[in-house]
Enzyme design. Structure first.
Site, mmCIF file in Angstrom:
data_model
loop_
_atom_site.group_PDB
_atom_site.id
_atom_site.type_symbol
_atom_site.label_atom_id
_atom_site.label_comp_id
_atom_site.label_asym_id
_atom_site.label_seq_id
_atom_site.Cartn_x
_atom_site.Cartn_y
_atom_site.Cartn_z
ATOM 1 N N HIS A 155 0.830 -1.212 0.000
ATOM 2 C CA HIS A 155 0.000 0.000 0.000
ATOM 3 C C HIS A 155 0.862 1.258 0.000
ATOM 4 O O HIS A 155 0.703 2.141 -0.850
ATOM 5 C CB HIS A 155 -0.899 -0.043 1.241
ATOM 6 C CG HIS A 155 -1.819 1.117 1.396
ATOM 7 N ND1 HIS A 155 -3.166 1.042 1.132
ATOM 8 C CD2 HIS A 155 -1.601 2.395 1.799
ATOM 9 C CE1 HIS A 155 -3.735 2.204 1.362
ATOM 10 N NE2 HIS A 155 -2.800 3.054 1.780
ATOM 11 N N GLU A 156 1.789 1.332 0.954
ATOM 12 C CA GLU A 156 2.609 2.551 1.076
ATOM 13 C C GLU A 156 3.564 2.702 -0.111
ATOM 14 O O GLU A 156 3.870 3.821 -0.531
ATOM 15 C CB GLU A 156 3.376 2.532 2.398
ATOM 16 C CG GLU A 156 2.500 2.489 3.639
ATOM 17 C CD GLU A 156 1.483 3.622 3.719
ATOM 18 O OE1 GLU A 156 1.671 4.665 3.053
ATOM 19 O OE2 GLU A 156 0.479 3.456 4.431
ATOM 20 N N HIS A 172 1.855 4.634 -2.815
ATOM 21 C CA HIS A 172 1.968 6.080 -2.612
ATOM 22 C C HIS A 172 3.351 6.591 -3.031
ATOM 23 O O HIS A 172 3.474 7.621 -3.706
ATOM 24 C CB HIS A 172 1.750 6.417 -1.135
ATOM 25 C CG HIS A 172 0.348 6.256 -0.655
ATOM 26 N ND1 HIS A 172 -0.735 6.773 -1.317
ATOM 27 C CD2 HIS A 172 -0.139 5.642 0.449
ATOM 28 C CE1 HIS A 172 -1.844 6.489 -0.643
ATOM 29 N NE2 HIS A 172 -1.504 5.792 0.427
#
Length: 597
Positions: A389-390, A393
Site C-alpha cells: 500500500h505505502e 503512494h
C-alpha cells in the site's frame, strides 16, 4: 516479558535514510536560517504580483523555491520526531518547522488574493504574452475559481499565521496517544507478557484465544476511557475550527469547504455513503460468515479482526514480504518493478516498531527527496499488504515529481488512495495465483476481504460519523464526548448488525487519528478502493495498454482535477457505478471464502 525494542537495537538497513535530506542537524539549522532570510525577499512583492506578466512569473518561481526548502525542513523534523515521539529535541525541531511553514504561508498569503483581482481575460492575456507563464495556466485558473471564497490579503495573512494554532488539536492528540498514554501490559495465553500499543492492538485481537482477545479489548478501551474528556475536547476543538474556517471563507458547510479545494462535488460523498448503506447486507453476510467460521454463538467486538481460518496468520518476515510485493507489481511493467526494488534497497522504509515510535504507517518525503515510508512491521500478512500500500503512494510521488514541475508535483488525496490500493489488488491476485499452500491462500483471501471491509465499509462509516459531528456543530449543538459515543455507537450497530456492539466500542472514534488531523479525508479511502478495483482488473485483463494508461495517470500529478484524471485512466467517480462494482467484487470474494470454509 516481550518489550518494544529501542531504536538503537535496529540495524541500519531497516531504518529510513533521513541523512539523505540533511546529513546532520546542523545542516538542518542552516537550511532553516536560509529560509527565514528569504521570507523578506518574498514579502517584498506584496502589492506588485500582477503589475505585469514577468513580475507574476518571478513571484511564483520565488515562492516555489522557498516552499521547496520549507517542505524539506519540516519533513525532516517531523520524521525525526516520528522516530521517537518522546524525544524533546525533535519535538522542538518539528515545532519550529511548523512555525516556519506558518511564517512562509503568511509571507506569501497575498499572492492568491492579488491574482484573484485579475479578470479571466486579463489573466489569459498575461499568460499569452509572458514566456514561461503558460506552465502555470491550470494553477492560475484554479486560483481564480476559488476567488469567491478567498478573503482579503490581510485576512488570509492572519489565518496563515494562525495555522499552527488551528492545527493544535492534532498535535495534542498525537502526543497524548503516542507518548503520554501508557496502555496496559497483558499476559498472552503462553504466559508471555506484552504491552498493548496502538500499533499492535489489531494484531493482538487476532489471537486464537478468545478470552485473551476480550481482555485486550477491554483493557485498551478502558484506558481510552480514562482520557475520554481530554480526547473529546480535542475532537470538539478540531470540528469547531473546521466549521469556523469554512464560515470565514463563505462556505455553507465544512464539507463543502474541504471538497472545494480539489474540486470534488459533494454528491461524490453522498453517492459513496448512500451506495454503501444500500449494500450493508454484504457486510452483514461477512459478519455472519465470521461468526460461523469461529464457531461462536455471538460475534463480539473483540472477534471482528479474527481471520476466517483455522490457524493464526502465517508469519511473513519482512524480506519475504519484499519479494512478494516486487513480484506482484510486475504487472505494471519492468520500470515500475525496478523502481520498487531500488526503493526497498535504498532505505526508503523505516521498518520495525520501536519505543515511542509513531504508530501506523505512511508514505512521506518531498518533491526534492526520495520517498520515505514509516511502518511498524509485525511479521504478518497484514503488514505485507501495508508495505504494498505505502509503496503505491511512494511510486506515485516519485513518478509525479520526475514528470511534473513543482507546481503540479503533488496530487490530491482523492487520487492518492487509488495508487496504494491498486498495489494491494495486484498483490492479492499474485499470491492467489502463485502460492499453493492452502492455509496461506485462505489467509490471503481473508486479508483481502478484511482490508476491503476496513477500507470501503469502515472508512465510509468513519465518513458518516465525521459528517454527522460536523453537522451537529454547524447546527449549533454541543459536541460532547458522550454525544460522539452515541453517534458512533449507533453507526457501529447499523453497520455491524449481526454482531454484539458493546459500550466500549462506542469510544473507538477516539483511536482514529484522522479525525484529529484532517478534515473530510477518510471518505477518499473508500472512493480510492472503488476506482482501484476497476483499474487493477483492467490491468490484469488487458495488460500493457491498461498499465500504460495507469502509469500516465501516476505521472500526471495535479495537472488536472482528480475526477478528470481518473476519467482519463478509465474510471468515472462522479457515478455510483464504480462503488457498486467494487461491492460486487467483495461479494464474489465472500462466495469464494464461503466455499473454502
Amino acid at each position: 516479558m516481550s518489550s518494544v525494542p529501542e531504536r538503537s537495537d535496529i540495524e541500519t538497513e531497516y531504518k529510513w535514510d533521513l541523512e539523505s535530506i540533511y546529513a546532520t542537524d546542523d545542516e538542518w539549522e542552516e537550511a532553516y536560517e536560509e529560509v527565514e532570510d528569504r521570507l523578506d525577499e518574498l514579502e517584498a512583492y506584496e502589492g506588485r504580483v500582477t503589475e505585469d506578466g514577468e513580475t507574476l512569473l518571478e513571484v511564483l518561481e520565488l515562492r516555489e523555491e522557498v516552499m521547496r526548502q520549507v517542505e524539506m525542513v519540516i519533513g525532516y523534523a517531523r520524521m525525526r520526531k516520528d522516530e521517537n515521539t518522546a524525544d524533546q529535541h525533535y519535538q522542538a525541531l518539528s515545532s519550529r518547522g511548523s512555525a516556519l511553514a506558518s511564517q512562509a504561508g503568511s509571507a506569501s498569503s497575498f499572492v492568491g488574493p492579488e491574482i484573484q483581482d485579475l479578470s479571466e481575460d486579463e489573466l489569459d492575456q498575461m499568460i499569452a504574452e509572458t514566456d514561461g507563464l503558460e506552465q502555470y495556466d491550470h494553477y492560475l485558473h484554479d486560483v481564480l475559481r476559488l476567488s469567491e471564497h478567498t478573503r482579503s490579503a490581510e485576512v488570509e495573512n492572519v489565518l496563515a499565521e494562525l495555522s499552527e494554532v488551528t492545527g493544535a488539536s492534532g498535535d495534542l492528540y498525537s502526543m497524548l496517544m503516542n507518548s503520554d498514554m501508557e496502555f496496559p501490559t497483558v499476559e498472552k495465553p503462553d504466559g508471555e507478557a506484552v504491552e498493548i500499543t496502538q500499533s499492535n492492538l489489531t494484531n493482538l485481537l487476532k489471537n486464537q484465544d478468545r478470552e485473551f482477545r476480550q481482555t485486550v479489548h477491554e483493557e485498551f478501551y478502558d484506558e481510552l476511557g480514562e482520557f475520554h474528556n481530554t480526547i473529546g475536547t480535542a475532537l470538539k476543538s478540531k470540528v469547531k475550527g473546521d466549521v469556523r474556517l469554512s464560515q470565514i471563507h463563505d462556505y455553507e458547510t465544512a464539507r463543502e469547504a474541504a471538497m472545494d479545494g480539489p474540486n470534488i462535488p459533494v454528491e461524490v460523498y453522498d453517492n459513496l455513503v448512500g451506495t454503501v448503506r444500500d449494500n450493508l447486507d454484504k457486510l452483514h453476510r461477512h459478519a455472519e460468515l465470521k461468526r460461523d467460521a469461529l464457531g461462536v454463538d455471538d460475534l463480539q467486538m473483540w472477534d471482528l479482526y479474527m481471520p476466517m481460518t483455522e490457524t493464526e496468520t502465517p508469519d511473513v518476515e519482512y524480506e519475504q514480504a519484499r519479494e512478494y510485493v516486487v513480484e506482484a507489481v510486475g504487472a505494471l511493467g519492468d520500470d515500475y518493478q525496478r523502481r520498487v526494488q531500488e526503493g526497498l534497497d535504498s532505505r526508503w522504509v523505516d521498518v520495525y516498531e520501536t519505543e515511542n515510535k509513531r504508530s501506523g504507517a505512511y508514505s512521506g518525503g518531498t518533491y526534492d527527496t526520495q520517498p520515505f515510508i514509516l511502518m511498524n512491521y509485525q511479521d504478518d500478512i497484514s503488514s505485507m499488504f501495508t508495505l504494498a500500500h505505502e509503496l503505491g503512494h511512494s511510486l506515485h510521488s516519485q513518478l509525479t515529481s520526475e514528470n511534473q514541475p513543482y507546481v503540479y508535483g503533488d496530487y490530491e488525496i482523492f487520487v492518492a488512495e487509488v495508487a496504494s490500493t491498486v498495489n494491494e489488488s495486484l498483490l492479492t491476485r499474485h499470491l492467489l495465483d502463485t502460492v499453493e499452500d492452502p492455509t496461506f491462500r485462505r489467509h490471503v483471501l481473508n486479508e483481502y476481504l478484511e482490508r476491503f471491509r476496513a477500507t470501503l465499509y469502515r472508512q465510509t462509516m468513519f465518513a458518516d460519523f465525521e459528517h454527522q459531528i460536523h453537522e451537529l456543530v454547524e447546527d449549533g449543538e454541543a459536541l460532547t464526548p458522550g454525544k460522539a459515543d452515541e453517534i458512533y455507537g449507533d453507526l457501529k450497530s447499523e453497520f455491524y448488525e449481526p454482531a454484539v456492539v458493546d459500550d466500549r466500542i462506542a469510544r473507538e472514534w477516539a483511536r482514529i487519528p484522522h479525525f484529529f488531523n484532517y478534515t473530510y479525508y477518510v471518505y477518499q479511502y473508500s472512493t480510492g478502493i472503488s476506482a482501484a478495483v476497476a483499474l487493477a482488473d483492467e490491468i490484469l485483463e488487458t495488460g500493457e495498454p491498461a498499465a500504460e494508461r495507469y502509469l500516465d495517470f501516476l505521472k500526471s500529478g495535479s495537472t488536472e482535477y482528480p475526477l478528470e484524471l481518473l476519467q482519463t485512466a478509465g474510471v468515472d467517480m462522479s457515478s455510483p457505478e464504480p462503488i457498486q462494482r467494487a461491492l460486487d467484487v467483495y461479494d464474489d470474494h465472500l462466495d469464494q471464502m464461503e466455499s473454502l470454509i
